[in-house]
Design an enzyme around this catalytic site. Structure first.
Site, PDB file in Angstrom:
ATOM      1  CG  HIS A 223      16.428  26.527  11.443  1.00  0.00           C
ATOM      2  ND1 HIS A 223      15.318  26.336  10.658  1.00  0.00           N
ATOM      3  CD2 HIS A 223      16.002  26.306  12.726  1.00  0.00           C
ATOM      4  CE1 HIS A 223      14.279  25.995  11.427  1.00  0.00           C
ATOM      5  NE2 HIS A 223      14.666  25.986  12.688  1.00  0.00           N
TER       6      HIS A 223
ATOM      7  CD  GLU B 127      14.654  27.538  16.469  1.00  0.00           C
ATOM      8  OE1 GLU B 127      14.276  26.686  17.276  1.00  0.00           O
ATOM      9  OE2 GLU B 127      14.753  27.332  15.252  1.00  0.00           O
TER      10      GLU B 127
ATOM     11  CG  ASP C 200      -0.072  -0.160   2.521  1.00  0.00           C
ATOM     12  OD1 ASP C 200       0.908  -0.913   2.469  1.00  0.00           O
ATOM     13  OD2 ASP C 200      -0.403   0.464   3.528  1.00  0.00           O
TER      14      ASP C 200
ATOM     15  CD  GLU D 184      11.207  27.656  15.915  1.00  0.00           C
ATOM     16  OE1 GLU D 184      10.696  26.751  16.601  1.00  0.00           O
ATOM     17  OE2 GLU D 184      12.010  27.438  14.993  1.00  0.00           O
TER      18      GLU D 184
HETATM   19  N1  GLY Z   1      11.189  22.553  15.122  1.00  0.00           N
HETATM   20  C1  GLY Z   1      12.542  22.378  14.800  1.00  0.00           C
HETATM   21  C2  GLY Z   1      13.332  23.561  15.084  1.00  0.00           C
HETATM   22  O1  GLY Z   1      12.865  24.447  15.760  1.00  0.00           O
HETATM   23  O2  GLY Z   1      14.419  23.715  14.623  1.00  0.00           O
HETATM   24 MN    MN Z   2      13.265  26.011  14.299  1.00  0.00          MN
HETATM   25 MN    MN Z   3      10.767  24.697  16.052  1.00  0.00          MN
END
Ligand code: GLY
Ligand code: MN
Ligand code: MN
Length: 450
Positions: free
Chosen positions: A356, A386, A47, A410
């Site tokens: 990032h 973040e 599947d 974040e």
């Molecule tokens: N959620 C993955 C990060 O914050 O990099």
């Molecule tokens: Mn992230």
């Molecule tokens: Mn994240």
């Protein structure tokens, strides 16, 4: 904006795809490039498990069929862009739904030429005459490339020692700079994910299990039309937040604890990546509030510093300095600011980096350094900001009243010519959080109970 369709694209989407393909072909100039789709995902019983198209392939083709292969030949006089797809097959359509097929793919996706996949070995050798460089991905797991290898090796081009370059490097550089369609998708993904985070805040009460909150969060995402999560949701009560990749989401959340949620969903394959941390009982303790306000300050100041020409490492250092200074003021670090920064003592509490690239993938592609020199931010890049602070329950030399507090905030930021735009419309102020938590009706809460 409508959710993506597997076999239809808007005219605007087709136009954007043409622009991306032109930019890609300018970059490879006299080359020939091969880019395959992701492999079909077959589950254990034959599947089809959830299929997610390869992001590079999607970016240049808009095609969700698998297996397929795109070939770009910028110097070819008749067809510069070619797509090989499977021919329609009623048995497959019965089980898996409508296919694009050769006839529809040309108009729908705007390729110069679309051919059945079965013809690629026959066609490719003649196209080598129009190229002096071959772009492909030498990663061994790509079956397509295994089939292509003898064709390329036998070609006149290879006999003349043509250069082989990585096709993905070229696509990744383009993907780093978001076009209007991508920005719109990131905006929608952020709007939905923010709503889901706020619903989770409304829902939660002490005594809930982390998975109940996860269910509410993900129900809102799916209900708003998102087809996939960008990554597994982290729903971490209390000290679970101090484990950076915690995603068991299986524990009960106690009165007085913070809840950290790091979750984002896709819209048209672009993902949000949002973290919020809030008190499940609706009031921060004084220690929680002091650490929360410190993380929030470092986030706000870092976001304000984003502009073309800034470097991520500078933002990282800037946020680190604010956090280190705050940790000293709170007595958590007992040293001078210079010593804290020199010995990176704050990294015991802020062990990850500030952010990032973000886009089709949560940790999106694109180089951070070019020839070992860090690149600066430019308009069109999208980055997460973040900062976090995590005091491990076992952290020696720190007063126990701070133990087990884990906080991250974040947001997703688009770099613009003027500075930046924050794409994440989710509450994060102390007062706003305290007034939203636990306000959902008992009727809705009842749906998420055993
Ligand atoms: N959620 C993955 C990060 O914050 O990099
Ligand atoms: Mn992230
Ligand atoms: Mn994240």
């Amino acid at each position: 904006m409508k959710p993506e369709s597997r076999i239809q694209l808007s005219a605007a989407h087709r136009e954007v795809l043409q622009r991306r393909r032109s930019a890609f072909m300018d970059a490879i100039s006299n080359g020939i490039a091969f880019l395959p789709s992701a492999k079909p995902n077959l589950g254990p019983a034959g599947d089809r498990a959830t299929f997610r198209q390869d992001s590079d392939f999607l970016y240049l083709t808009g095609c969700q069929e698998t297996p397929s292969l795109a070939v770009f030949i910028p110097q070819h006089p008749q067809h510069r862009t070619v797509l090989f797809v499977r021919e329609r097959d009623s048995f497959s359509e019965l089980w898996n739904g409508p296919m694009l097929g050769v006839a529809d793919a040309r108009d729908t996706l705007g390729f110069d030429l679309v051919l059945p996949l079965s013809e690629f070995e026959k066609k490719i050798p003649e196209w080598m005459a129009f190229a002096d460089t071959i772009y492909w991905d030498t990663s061994p797991e790509q079956e397509f490339y295994e089939q292509l290898r003898p064709l390329l090796q036998g070609s006149r081009l290879r006999r003349n020692g043509a250069e082989i370059l990585n096709v993905r490097d070229v696509v990744h550089e383009l993907r780093l700079f978001k076009d209007e369609l991508e920005i719109e998708s990131l905006r929608v993904a952020n709007a939905i994910a923010s709503r889901a985070h706020e619903m989770a805040m409304r829902f939660v009460q002490p005594g809930d299990y982390e998975y109940q909150v996860q269910a509410v969060l993900e129900a809102v995402m799916r209900g708003a039309g998102s087809t996939q999560l960008g990554y597994p949701s982290i729903v971490a009560g209390g000290a679970n937040a101090c484990c950076l990749h915690y995603n068991l989401n299986s524990c009960q959340i106690a009165q007085g604890e913070l809840l950290l949620i790091d979750a984002g969903c896709e819209w048209s394959f672009y993902t949000a990546d949002i973290t919020r941390t809030f008190p499940v009982s609706g009031r921060f303790s004084s220690e929680q509030k002091e650490l929360y306000e410190l993380v929030l300050l470092s986030q706000q100041k870092s976001i304000e510093s984003i502009r073309p020409g800034a470097k991520l490492s500078e933002l990282n250092d800037f946020a680190g300095r604010i956090l280190a200074d705050g940790l000293i003021q709170l007595g958590i670090l007992q040293c001078s600011l210079d010593e804290a920064l020199e010995k990176k003592k704050h990294k015991d509490f802020f062990p990850h980096s500030l952010g990032h690239w973000l886009g089709l993938d949560v940790h999106d592609v694109g180089r951070y350094r070019i020839k070992n020199i860090e690149r600066t931010l430019e308009p069109g890049m999208c980055v997460t900001i973040e900062p976090g602070l995590y005091v491990q329950p076992s952290q020696a030399n720190v007063d126990a009243r701070w133990h087990g507090i884990g906080i991250r905030i974040e947001d997703n930021i688009l770099v613009t010519a003027q500075g930046s735009v924050n794409l994440t419309p989710c509450v994060k102020g102390v007062d706003e959080l305290q007034s939203i938590v636990g306000t959902c009706s008992q009727e809705i809460r009842g749906l998420f109970r055993p």
